[in-house]
Design a protein around this motif. Structure first.
Motif, short mmCIF file in Angstrom:
data_model
loop_
_atom_site.label_atom_id
_atom_site.label_comp_id
_atom_site.label_asym_id
_atom_site.label_seq_id
_atom_site.Cartn_x
_atom_site.Cartn_y
_atom_site.Cartn_z
N LEU A 1 0.92 -1.24 0.09
CA LEU A 1 0.09 -0.06 -0.11
C LEU A 1 0.69 1.32 -0.01
O LEU A 1 0.57 2.10 -0.81
CB LEU A 1 -0.89 -0.08 1.15
CG LEU A 1 -1.80 1.41 1.49
CD1 LEU A 1 -2.50 1.72 0.27
CD2 LEU A 1 -2.54 1.36 2.65
N LEU A 2 1.81 1.24 0.96
CA LEU A 2 2.83 2.38 0.74
C LEU A 2 3.58 2.73 -0.46
O LEU A 2 3.72 3.87 -0.70
CB LEU A 2 3.75 2.41 2.00
CG LEU A 2 3.15 2.32 3.43
CD1 LEU A 2 4.06 2.20 4.69
CD2 LEU A 2 2.43 3.67 3.77
N LYS A 3 3.93 1.50 -0.99
CA LYS A 3 4.78 1.66 -2.15
C LYS A 3 3.68 2.16 -3.43
O LYS A 3 4.08 3.41 -4.00
CB LYS A 3 5.28 0.17 -2.71
CG LYS A 3 5.98 0.32 -3.87
CD LYS A 3 6.41 -1.11 -4.36
CE LYS A 3 7.18 -1.16 -5.73
NZ LYS A 3 7.71 -2.39 -5.88
N LYS A 4 2.52 1.86 -3.52
CA LYS A 4 1.37 2.27 -4.38
C LYS A 4 1.01 3.67 -4.09
O LYS A 4 1.05 4.52 -4.91
CB LYS A 4 0.30 1.38 -4.24
CG LYS A 4 -1.13 1.89 -5.33
CD LYS A 4 -0.51 1.85 -6.56
CE LYS A 4 -1.68 2.13 -7.74
NZ LYS A 4 -0.92 1.99 -8.87
N MET A 5 0.97 4.23 -2.72
CA MET A 5 0.84 5.61 -2.34
C MET A 5 1.86 6.43 -3.06
O MET A 5 1.57 7.55 -3.39
CB MET A 5 0.61 5.98 -0.99
CG MET A 5 -0.71 5.17 -0.41
SD MET A 5 -1.15 5.36 1.46
CE MET A 5 -1.17 6.97 1.61
N ARG A 6 3.08 5.85 -2.65
CA ARG A 6 4.31 6.85 -3.09
C ARG A 6 4.41 7.16 -4.63
O ARG A 6 4.48 8.02 -5.11
CB ARG A 6 5.81 6.06 -2.52
CG ARG A 6 6.71 7.15 -2.80
CD ARG A 6 7.75 6.60 -2.03
NE ARG A 6 9.02 7.45 -2.13
CZ ARG A 6 10.25 7.07 -1.58
NH1 ARG A 6 10.47 5.84 -1.26
NH2 ARG A 6 11.32 8.04 -1.75
N SER A 7 3.93 5.87 -5.29
CA SER A 7 3.92 6.16 -6.68
C SER A 7 2.93 7.04 -7.27
O SER A 7 3.15 7.88 -8.20
CB SER A 7 3.48 4.42 -7.28
OG SER A 7 3.28 4.65 -8.71
N VAL A 8 1.50 6.86 -6.74
CA VAL A 8 0.67 7.77 -7.03
C VAL A 8 0.99 9.23 -6.70
O VAL A 8 0.91 10.33 -7.71
CB VAL A 8 -0.55 7.48 -6.34
CG1 VAL A 8 -1.79 8.70 -6.23
CG2 VAL A 8 -1.15 6.28 -6.66
N MET A 9 1.71 9.53 -5.41
CA MET A 9 1.90 10.76 -4.99
C MET A 9 3.17 11.29 -6.09
O MET A 9 3.15 12.52 -6.71
CB MET A 9 2.77 10.61 -3.69
CG MET A 9 3.13 11.99 -3.32
SD MET A 9 3.84 11.98 -1.55
CE MET A 9 5.36 11.25 -1.68
N HIS A 10 4.20 10.54 -6.65
CA HIS A 10 4.91 10.96 -7.64
C HIS A 10 4.42 11.12 -9.00
O HIS A 10 4.93 12.25 -9.72
CB HIS A 10 6.20 9.91 -7.62
CG HIS A 10 6.94 9.85 -6.49
ND1 HIS A 10 8.03 8.85 -6.25
CD2 HIS A 10 7.20 10.67 -5.51
CE1 HIS A 10 8.66 9.14 -4.99
NE2 HIS A 10 8.07 10.25 -4.60
#
Length: 164
Positions: A4-13
């Motif tokens: 989830l954190l990896k996906k959130m970071r990807s979306v944020m970027h």
């Protein structure tokens, strides 16, 4: 959790934003992430960086965060949000706050912040409470950020509302 954190970071970027809360990606958990990279920092003029007290922020995770105001003075600067893409407004925020919670590894963390970082933390905490910056903005400053580009090109421009 790490996925989830990896996906959130990807979306944020992908949106070029500085913070993201789990509810913004459809996950009903009390989690937010922040990061203000050197690359994004350099996109702002030295005058803006100084006036808004900007500094580079390494990637941080807060799970079940709690916020404590440590300086009740408010400062007002423009804010935007990927949940209300294409608009901005001036938003009053507390100058300094303390955020505590758990890290991605489940260890207690705390972060005393002021200026720009405090603004980002408060913005993301609002998302966890179901609020948007439009709920507390200075209404007379609400503006469409796309119109400048549209007007400069005489309307001959494509304005995407999806990630970069």
């Amino acid at each position: 959790m790490l996925q989830l954190l990896k996906k959130m970071r990807s979306v944020m970027h992908s949106y070029g934003s500085f913070g993201l809360a789990a509810p913004q990606v459809g996950v009903p958990l009390s989690i937010f992430i922040v990061e203000f990279s050197e690359k994004i920092y350099e996109e702002f003029s030295p005058e803006i960086r100084k006036s808004r007290e900007m500094a580079i922020i390494p990637f941080k995770v807060f799970i079940n965060p709690e916020l404590k105001i440590t300086n009740y003075e408010k400062v007002c600067f423009p804010e935007a949000c990927e949940s209300v893409r294409g608009f901005s407004a001036d938003v009053p925020r507390y100058r300094e706050v303390l955020v505590t919670g758990l890290s991605a590894e489940g260890k207690p963390v705390s972060w005393q912040v002021s200026g720009w970082a405090a603004r980002i933390v408060q913005h993301e905490m609002d998302h966890l409470s179901g609020r948007l910056y439009t709920d507390i903005m200075v209404r007379s400053t609400f503006t469409c950020t796309c119109w400048d580009k549209v007007n400069r090109t005489g309307g001959r421009i494509y304005v995407p509302f999806s990630p970069k």
